[in-house]
Design a protein around this motif. Structure first.
Motif, mmCIF file in Angstrom:
data_model
loop_
_atom_site.group_PDB
_atom_site.id
_atom_site.type_symbol
_atom_site.label_atom_id
_atom_site.label_comp_id
_atom_site.label_asym_id
_atom_site.label_seq_id
_atom_site.Cartn_x
_atom_site.Cartn_y
_atom_site.Cartn_z
ATOM 1 N N LEU A 1 7.512 5.526 2.422
ATOM 2 C CA LEU A 1 7.635 5.907 3.840
ATOM 3 C C LEU A 1 7.923 4.690 4.721
ATOM 4 O O LEU A 1 8.728 4.756 5.646
ATOM 5 N N LEU A 2 7.259 3.585 4.421
ATOM 6 C CA LEU A 2 7.473 2.374 5.232
ATOM 7 C C LEU A 2 8.900 1.865 5.057
ATOM 8 O O LEU A 2 9.517 1.382 5.998
ATOM 9 N N GLN A 3 9.398 2.040 3.837
ATOM 10 C CA GLN A 3 10.737 1.529 3.556
ATOM 11 C C GLN A 3 11.832 2.457 4.091
ATOM 12 O O GLN A 3 12.765 2.005 4.744
ATOM 13 N N LEU B 1 -1.083 -2.057 -3.265
ATOM 14 C CA LEU B 1 -0.028 -2.119 -2.254
ATOM 15 C C LEU B 1 0.840 -3.366 -2.454
ATOM 16 O O LEU B 1 2.063 -3.300 -2.347
ATOM 17 N N GLU C 1 11.383 5.693 5.897
ATOM 18 C CA GLU C 1 11.186 6.474 7.120
ATOM 19 C C GLU C 1 11.000 5.537 8.315
ATOM 20 O O GLU C 1 11.754 5.573 9.277
ATOM 21 N N ALA C 2 9.989 4.663 8.233
ATOM 22 C CA ALA C 2 9.730 3.741 9.354
ATOM 23 C C ALA C 2 10.720 2.571 9.330
ATOM 24 O O ALA C 2 10.964 1.954 10.360
ATOM 25 N N LEU D 1 3.260 5.627 0.319
ATOM 26 C CA LEU D 1 3.171 4.865 1.574
ATOM 27 C C LEU D 1 4.308 3.839 1.637
ATOM 28 O O LEU D 1 4.992 3.718 2.667
ATOM 29 N N VAL D 2 4.505 3.137 0.547
ATOM 30 C CA VAL D 2 5.560 2.110 0.515
ATOM 31 C C VAL D 2 6.928 2.773 0.736
ATOM 32 O O VAL D 2 7.764 2.274 1.493
ATOM 33 N N CYS E 1 5.008 -0.245 14.406
ATOM 34 C CA CYS E 1 4.497 0.638 13.353
ATOM 35 C C CYS E 1 3.126 0.106 12.906
ATOM 36 O O CYS E 1 2.987 -1.071 12.612
ATOM 37 N N ILE F 1 -4.389 5.570 5.287
ATOM 38 C CA ILE F 1 -5.011 5.922 4.013
ATOM 39 C C ILE F 1 -6.518 5.828 4.198
ATOM 40 O O ILE F 1 -7.016 4.802 4.668
ATOM 41 N N TYR G 1 0.682 5.471 10.016
ATOM 42 C CA TYR G 1 0.417 5.854 8.633
ATOM 43 C C TYR G 1 -1.003 5.416 8.284
ATOM 44 O O TYR G 1 -1.407 4.309 8.649
ATOM 45 N N LYS H 1 2.217 4.303 -3.615
ATOM 46 C CA LYS H 1 3.661 4.222 -3.777
ATOM 47 C C LYS H 1 4.381 5.042 -2.687
ATOM 48 O O LYS H 1 5.435 4.637 -2.184
ATOM 49 N N GLU I 1 3.115 -2.616 -5.379
ATOM 50 C CA GLU I 1 4.164 -1.636 -5.049
ATOM 51 C C GLU I 1 5.199 -2.232 -4.093
ATOM 52 O O GLU I 1 6.390 -1.942 -4.205
ATOM 53 N N ILE I 2 4.753 -3.021 -3.141
ATOM 54 C CA ILE I 2 5.704 -3.608 -2.190
ATOM 55 C C ILE I 2 6.580 -4.640 -2.884
ATOM 56 O O ILE I 2 7.783 -4.697 -2.665
#
Lengths: 249, 322
Positions: free
Chosen positions: A241-243, B312, A245-246, A238-239, B281, B301, B299, A236, B315-316
């Motif tokens: 940060l992608l949304q 993922l 921050e990046a 990571l998602v 990215c 993992i 990034y 979660k 969550e996305i």
């Protein structure tokens, strides 16, 4: 049918590149040289064509433009199966200079099919094959991913941006080949290596040819920031940060 | 000094790539003090043609009765005629299959220095010096054009679209070339209908050997669909036949530069990185914490891609739904 495979002698693809003379020249100290990967695939397919008795392929020549130091790479191509080799004796120049040398070689011989790789792994120019065909005023087919001979013509699959096309082209022509043309590059067997020592390797002088471009300076890419590591149970995050921050989602 | 840009169409439509080219040509024309003419070959509606004006083309030449399919010699003749008619000194094309096929021929025909895979505007215009990648992305080179005329092929996704809001005048163009000389004949065309091209995708979801089997690609495809992206793979995967060779991304496969590249179970051999390192990215999931992919990634993992992927996707989807 006689086939010419144009070979570029390039640094091994795992080479860490360095430059010298104030970043104006490639530093080749300690570099291992190989057959340009796409040229190697072209040669592999050429050998498959020759070995299939239903194809009228009588001779396979390999050619490179380069100094004496490029000869081991040509010998490797002979070991893979080419019948003879030509080295145009020159410090390699820009694509236009190289294509002009190759055009001179083609004009001195008789070739029905001429193959070049789609690019070289050093300068990534994608230019020599097309230039050569224009100098010779013969058709060219680019992005070739399969090729067979049918009634004296080549039947080719080429990649277009958004699909594939099957085209046929009469000889002589230049085929600019990419991945897919052969499954995997052929590795020279010991017998091939022994035989390659005795195969003819002709050295010809370079002709006068103008370069059209000059590699003025090399620059290494900016070092990138270290990778941000996220725990495997924090998907979660990571998602997030992608949304946020990046901003790539 | 005017600039000619060849804008390829796909079934009568331009793509983002075509607009990137016009944007680039327009900025370049400002530097050299000239205007931009776009050349279109094949049947394209007037509205579509005039839309190029919004990105800086002042003039569009349309050759609408060209035969279908690319014949490199014929296209070289058509573009040469357009260069001569407009008196252009710089020609801009895409660094895609079409551009790679015809730019070198044009370089010889027009005696114009060719720089391929250009990544940005020139750093000087007299002489013209442009940057490009060399050694498969391991370095950049500054290429100096030694001739009066120049041909540049622009790397995809390397130049931002810039709307200038202008309008273009459209002119039917007869290049006066003879189609009787065409020697390549097209027997069959297979288009990837309805599928986003890897080279056009802003998001690319990619799998490597760590995905273990061709049967495990479901969540990769699902994630690509959720994000409106395309799928890709590493070389061992296409060599194994788990995925088609068109998906192979890397030095000898496709070179891509999406906004987001997600690599699952890919260790990141130098040859793979050569194909993806221009991505804006990079996200990597791999069981080996020392895998080189983490040196290229933004990034990361450390974990099993097969376990992380479904989570993922969930969550996305949840984040997108908000």
């Amino acid at each position: 049918m006689r086939i010419l495979v144009c070979i570029s002698n390039v640094p091994d693809t795992t080479t860490k590149v360095k430059f010298s003379n104030d970043n104006t020249a490639f530093d080749d100290s300690g570099v291992q040289w190989i057959i340009n990967p796409w040229d190697e695939l072209a040669l592999t397919r050429t050998m498959e064509l020759k070995e299939d008795a239903s194809n009228p392929v009588s001779n396979v020549t390999v050619v490179t433009v380069g100094p004496a130091g490029a000869e081991p790479t040509l010998r490797k191509a002979l070991a893979i199966g080419a019948d003879d080799a030509i080295r145009v004796d020159a410090e390699s120049g820009d694509a236009h200079f190289v294509a002009a040398q190759l055009a001179s070689v083609v004009n001195d011989g008789e070739y029905d099919m001429i193959f070049c790789g789609i690019e070289s792994s050093d300068y990534n120019g994608s230019a020599v094959g097309g230039m050569l065909s224009e100098m010779l005023d013969i058709p060219s087919v680019s992005a070739v991913s399969s090729l067979r001979i049918e009634n004296g013509e080549a039947v080719i699959t080429r990649d277009i941006d958004g699909g594939k096309e099957e085209v046929s082209v009469p000889t002589p022509f230049v085929g600019v080949v990419q991945k897919g043309i052969a499954k995997e590059p052929r590795i020279a067997a010991m017998r091939g290596i022994m035989m390659a020592r005795k195969k003819p390797l002709q050295v010809v002088p370079a002709i006068e040819a103008e370069p059209l471009i000059h590699y003025q300076e090399y620059v290494m890419p900016e070092p990138k920031a270290p990778c941000k590591m996220i725990e495997a149970d924090q998907v979660k995050e990571l998602v997030n940060l992608l949304q946020n921050e990046a901003k790539v989602l | 000094m005017s600039v000619l840009v060849y804008t390829e169409n796909w079934d009568g439509k331009f793509k983002k790539l075509s607009l990137e080219l016009v944007s680039y040509a327009s900025s370049l024309a400002k530097m050299v003090g000239g205007s931009v003419t776009a050349l279109s070959i094949g049947k394209v509606e007037q509205d579509e043609l005039s839309a190029l004006g919004a990105y800086g083309a002042t003039n569009v030449l349309s050759v609408d009765d060209a035969p279908g399919g690319l014949d490199n010699q014929l296209y070289t003749s058509i573009i040469t005629a357009a260069m001569e008619m407009t008196g252009s000194k710089v020609l801009v094309l895409a660094h895609n299959n079409t551009g790679k096929a015809i730019a070198p021929r044009l370089s010889v025909r027009l005696k114009a220095g060719l720089a391929t895979g250009v990544t940005a505007l020139p750093e000087s215009v007299d002489p013209l010096v442009v940057p490009k990648k060399v050694f498969s992305g391991k370095a950049f080179a500054k290429v100096k054009i030694l001739t009066d005329s120049a041909i540049l092929t622009l790397a995809q996704n390397s130049f931002e679209l810039t709307e200038t809001g202008g309008s273009a005048s459209i002119e039917a163009f007869d290049p006066g070339v003879d189609v009787a000389g065409v020697r390549t004949s097209i027997r069959d065309v297979q288009k990837q209908e309805g599928k986003l091209l890897l080279s056009d995708a802003e998001v690319v979801i990619s799998g490597g050997r760590g995905m273990k089997s061709t049967d495990n690609w479901g969540p990769i495809e699902e994630l690509a669909e959720v994000l409106g992206g395309a799928t890709a793979c590493s070389r061992p995967v296409s060599d194994e036949g788990w995925r088609p060779h068109e998906e192979h991304t890397g030095q000898t496969g496709k070179i891509i530069a999406p906004n987001l590249y997600m690599a699952f179970g890919i260790s990141g051999a130098i040859q793979h990185l050569a194909g993806v390192s221009s991505s804006k990215c990079i996200v990597a999931v791999n069981t080996d914490k020392d895998a080189p992919i983490f040196e290229a990634a933004d990034y990361g993992i450390v974990g099993d891609a097969l376990k992380v992927l479904p989570e993922l996707v969930t969550e996305i989807k949840a984040a997108k739904a908000q």
